[in-house]
Scaffold this active site. Structure first.
Site, PDB file in Angstrom:
ATOM      1  N   ASP A 104      29.997 -19.861 -29.482  1.00 15.74           N
ATOM      2  CA  ASP A 104      30.984 -18.683 -29.925  1.00 15.74           C
ATOM      3  C   ASP A 104      32.214 -19.636 -30.300  1.00 15.74           C
ATOM      4  O   ASP A 104      32.537 -20.751 -29.887  1.00 15.74           O
ATOM      5  CB  ASP A 104      31.244 -17.749 -28.809  1.00 15.74           C
ATOM      6  CG  ASP A 104      30.132 -16.680 -28.813  1.00 15.74           C
ATOM      7  OD1 ASP A 104      29.379 -16.658 -29.716  1.00 15.74           O
ATOM      8  OD2 ASP A 104      30.459 -15.685 -27.828  1.00 15.74           O
ATOM      9  N   HIS A 256      30.266 -22.639 -25.947  1.00 17.86           N
ATOM     10  CA  HIS A 256      31.175 -22.573 -26.936  1.00 17.86           C
ATOM     11  C   HIS A 256      31.459 -23.778 -27.519  1.00 17.86           C
ATOM     12  O   HIS A 256      31.383 -24.750 -26.606  1.00 17.86           O
ATOM     13  CB  HIS A 256      32.640 -22.102 -25.916  1.00 17.86           C
ATOM     14  CG  HIS A 256      32.562 -20.684 -25.762  1.00 17.86           C
ATOM     15  ND1 HIS A 256      31.915 -20.437 -24.388  1.00 17.86           N
ATOM     16  CD2 HIS A 256      33.203 -19.686 -26.076  1.00 17.86           C
ATOM     17  CE1 HIS A 256      32.094 -19.124 -23.982  1.00 17.86           C
ATOM     18  NE2 HIS A 256      32.620 -18.637 -25.181  1.00 17.86           N
TER      19      HIS A 256
END
Length: 743
Positions: A104, A256
């Protein structure tokens, strides 16, 4: 009193200068529009850059226990992939011993390339849920992601929580990200992951309608089974542990590749992949998971493993592709422009603060030097002087002007040069002189030829060796002329600048210009005087040696700023130009913004013309070259370059308030204002002015400075496109009367 009237004949043909002036006048409106467009373009670029770098409006989501009564239980208890095939909500789980590795918040120029290197090394695909603003800024990274065989999903454009946003905002976040993907990699995608989401059991009554609406539009919403919580930076071992599913379960796992410092993620990722492969796990994308459950409507899974892994991608075509490329291009411009402007802001800030510091130090020294009891220019100048008053349609003011000169404590002759007035200016001047019993007034009438021609006519007609020039809307104090001519006791002095004051300072524009005159002009003149490079003798009040003016060729019509032109010419001829603060003249500020624009445009453009005309002064040698060595650079920096970029302070203040830190930006702006207030207060103290007018200074900085910025841009555009203007007459009211009444 004597009167001279030109001979009358047939109407003369327009001169070349007048024809050029007419064409230039016709171009003024387009130039104003261009100046406004430049400001609009700068504002748009700043807004775009701010939108890309910060979440507009902030994340306002606060969990309020909204519950999930509207969400079906099979969705809350289902897998991490939510689809709406045929309008029916369905979830898909990840098969056992299968990992859908998802990332993400990217792409990020520091961390994303390192993640890609690891995935390529281990031959592992990933699904990257990208933020549209980051895609716009780093389109090359998105192309690398796609070319390596990874899959792309949408993570909104500004990383905003969509649960409490309007339908229009949701649509905009998705559409803008799709455009960014189209421009960056030529694709769009059907995958979506909401910021701040986790597992399906966290779907509540606020977020459920968002997923339903996106599902109706064909989007697949992706959640997680396992969260590495790498954003907490708990350590490599914990990241690996938390990302590992229990038993042999399959999982959609979250890491991430952006959004913060990700060095622990980079260290943990290879260890995690090695661990899971050792346990017999395989890695795939979200589309790979869905392909293993059977063909998805509209997904091209029949083309082999590669197409299955990227089945969510669609080729961008038509308007979407071109709009996307335009977005990427616009962002590229913003990415280059804003940092460049930031550097410019730093330079401007240093220049502005440096100017303030220089003005304070030199003005203080100038004031002490000129106000010592023992200071004298030389023997007292008592010889009569000629006062030249050029006038064009000055019926409102000319009587007050002559009345003020009638009180002069120094012997003078007055020459009123009526430059083709059509309002009876000359008749009013003669009547005023007769009523005051003035026998030292001559009124000369000439065909309209402009202010420089009127002044030259006055200089030629002057009967004395020193000439004082003033405007037809200006009034002198009784002692003004006497104070103004005393520096001529020094034989090196060729011209003297007086202290111009705003008489109608009780209006808003008058108060603004009053601050500017006291702080910007008179404080500047003290500095330039001490440096011996005074750039301008103000048209409202100045004195010259008549022979020096004639030797310089008189007042030139080459520029709109004949006062600056003649001042520089005198410097280059070897004369010294000084400032006499005690010689005060009272003038009238423009009565409207339109007139203010006209006045300041003439000053700004005229100054540029004069500097360009005398550009060779930069190479002048000896004492006469001092202006070129010192004055020319200072005027260019402080009166052209710095004012053009000074509004960057305000632009970046607004930018920072909206996109960075409102409080810090406000405090910084107030600090700059405080520095200006200190300088202004000191200037007011030197001129013995009342401080109450400084209350208008914050408004002046917000409004007046922006207007002056547009005027200067207008002047720069005019300078680049060519053109000239004649003497521009401002509408006057005649409200500035006796000096005692305005102090």
């Amino acid at each position: 009193m004597t009167t001279t009237t030109p001979s009358r004949g047939r109407r003369r043909a327009p001169t070349r200068i007048e024809r050029v002036a007419g064409r230039a006048a016709a171009l003024q409106k387009p130039r104003v529009i261009l100046a406004l467009l430049l400001l609009l373009a700068l504002t748009s670029i700043m807004l775009l850059d701010g939108y890309l770098r910060a979440e507009v409006g902030g994340d306002q989501r606060v969990r309020t226990g909204a519950g999930s009564g509207d969400v079906p239980d099979e969705i809350l208890d289902g897998g991490p992939i939510l689809t709406f095939r045929g309008g029916q909500a369905t979830t898909v789980s990840v098969p056992d011993k299968t990992i859908a590795l998802t990332f993400d918040d990217g792409p990020n120029p520091t961390w994303t390339p390192q993640v890609l290197e690891i995935l390529e090394k281990y031959d592992v695909p990933g699904t990257f849920f990208v933020v549209g603003s980051m895609v716009s800024r780093y389109p090359g990274l998105v192309r690398d992601l796609v070319d390596q065989g990874n899959e792309i999903g949408i993570h909104t454009f500004t990383h905003v929580d969509l649960s409490y946003q309007s339908d229009a905002r949701v649509t905009r976040e998705i559409t803008q990200t799709q455009l960014a993907l189209a421009g960056a990699a030529g694709i769009t995608t059907t995958l979506f992951r909401a910021p701040y989401s986790s597992k399906t059991d966290a779907i509540d009554n606020y977020s459920w309608p968002v997923y339903q609406n996106l599902g109706e539009d064909g989007y697949t919403s992706v959640f997680i089974d396992t969260d590495s919580d790498d954003w907490k930076r708990p350590g490599v071992s914990k990241i690996v542990k938390w990302a590992t599913p229990s038993k042999n379960n399959g999982a959609s796992v979250l890491f991430h590749d952006a959004g913060g410092e990700r060095s622990q993620t980079i260290k943990a990722l290879p260890k995690y992949i090695e661990k899971m492969k050792a346990k017999g796990y395989t890695f795939t994308t979200i589309s790979g998971v869905m392909g293993s459950q059977g063909p998805t409507a509209g997904s091209p899974v029949a083309g082999g493993q590669g197409s299955t892994l990227q089945a969510a991608h669609r080729e961008a075509t038509g308007a979407t592709l071109y709009e996307g490329k335009a977005l990427i291009a616009a962002v590229a411009v913003a990415e280059w422009t804003v940092p460049a402007l930031s550097v410019g802001l730093m330079v401007v800030g240093v220049a502005v603060l440096g100017r303030f510091g220089m003005m304070l130090v030199l003005a203080r020294r100038h004031h002490r030097q000129r106000n010592r009891r023992r200071f004298r220019w030389g023997p007292t100048v008592t010889e009569p002087v000629s006062v030249i008053v050029p006038a064009y349609n000055e019926k409102e003011c000319i009587a007050n002007t002559l009345q003020s000169l009638a009180r002069s404590t120094h012997p003078i002759e007055i020459i009123v040069v009526d430059d083709g007035s059509t309002d009876g200016t000359s008749e009013i001047a003669r009547a005023a002189a007769d009523s005051l019993g003035m026998r030292n007034v001559r009124v000369i009438r000439q065909e309209n030829a402009g202010k420089p021609a009127a002044l030259n006519n006055g200089v030629r007609s002057a009967g004395h060796g020193i000439v004082v020039m003033m405007d037809g809307d200006t009034v002198f104090e009784p002692d003004t002329v006497r104070q103004l001519v005393q520096p001529f006791a020094d034989p090196e002095v060729g011209a003297v600048a007086g202290n111009a004051k705003v008489g109608n300072r009780n209006t808003v524009i008058g108060a603004w210009q009053h601050i500017e005159y006291v702080m910007g002009f008179n404080l500047d003149r003290r500095m330039y005087d001490l440096l011996r490079c005074m750039p301008t003798i103000p048209g409202a009040i100045g004195a010259f040696r008549r022979d020096a003016v004639l030797e310089a060729g008189g007042m030139s019509e080459d520029t709109l700023a004949e006062d600056t032109d003649i001042t520089i010419a005198l410097h280059r001829a070897g004369w010294r130009v000084v400032y006499e603060e005690h010689a005060r003249a009272w003038t009238e500020a423009p009565g409207s913004l339109k007139q203010l624009w006209s006045q300041r445009y003439r000053w700004s453009y005229g100054t540029m013309q004069a500097l360009w005309k005398h550009r060779k002064s930069l190479t002048d040698k000896g004492p006469s070259g001092r202006f070129g060595r010192v004055g020319m650079p200072l005027v260019v920096i402080f009166q052209i370059v710095t004012p053009v970029f000074a509004p960057l302070i305000d632009v970046f203040t607004v930018y920072s308030m909206i996109f960075v830190d409102f409080r810090a930006a406000l405090l910084a702006w107030l600090a700059v204002l405080a520095v200006q207030l200190v300088c202004a207060a000191y200037a007011f103290r030197l001129d013995r002015e009342k401080y109450r007018y400084l209350l208008m200074m914050p408004l002046q900085q917000l409004a007046y400075r922006q207007l002056m910025y547009l005027v200067l841009i207008h002047s720069c555009v005019t300078a680049l496109t060519g053109g000239r203007l004649r003497w521009q007459k401002l509408k006057r009211t005649g409200e500035v009367g006796t000096p005692a009444g305005v102090r």
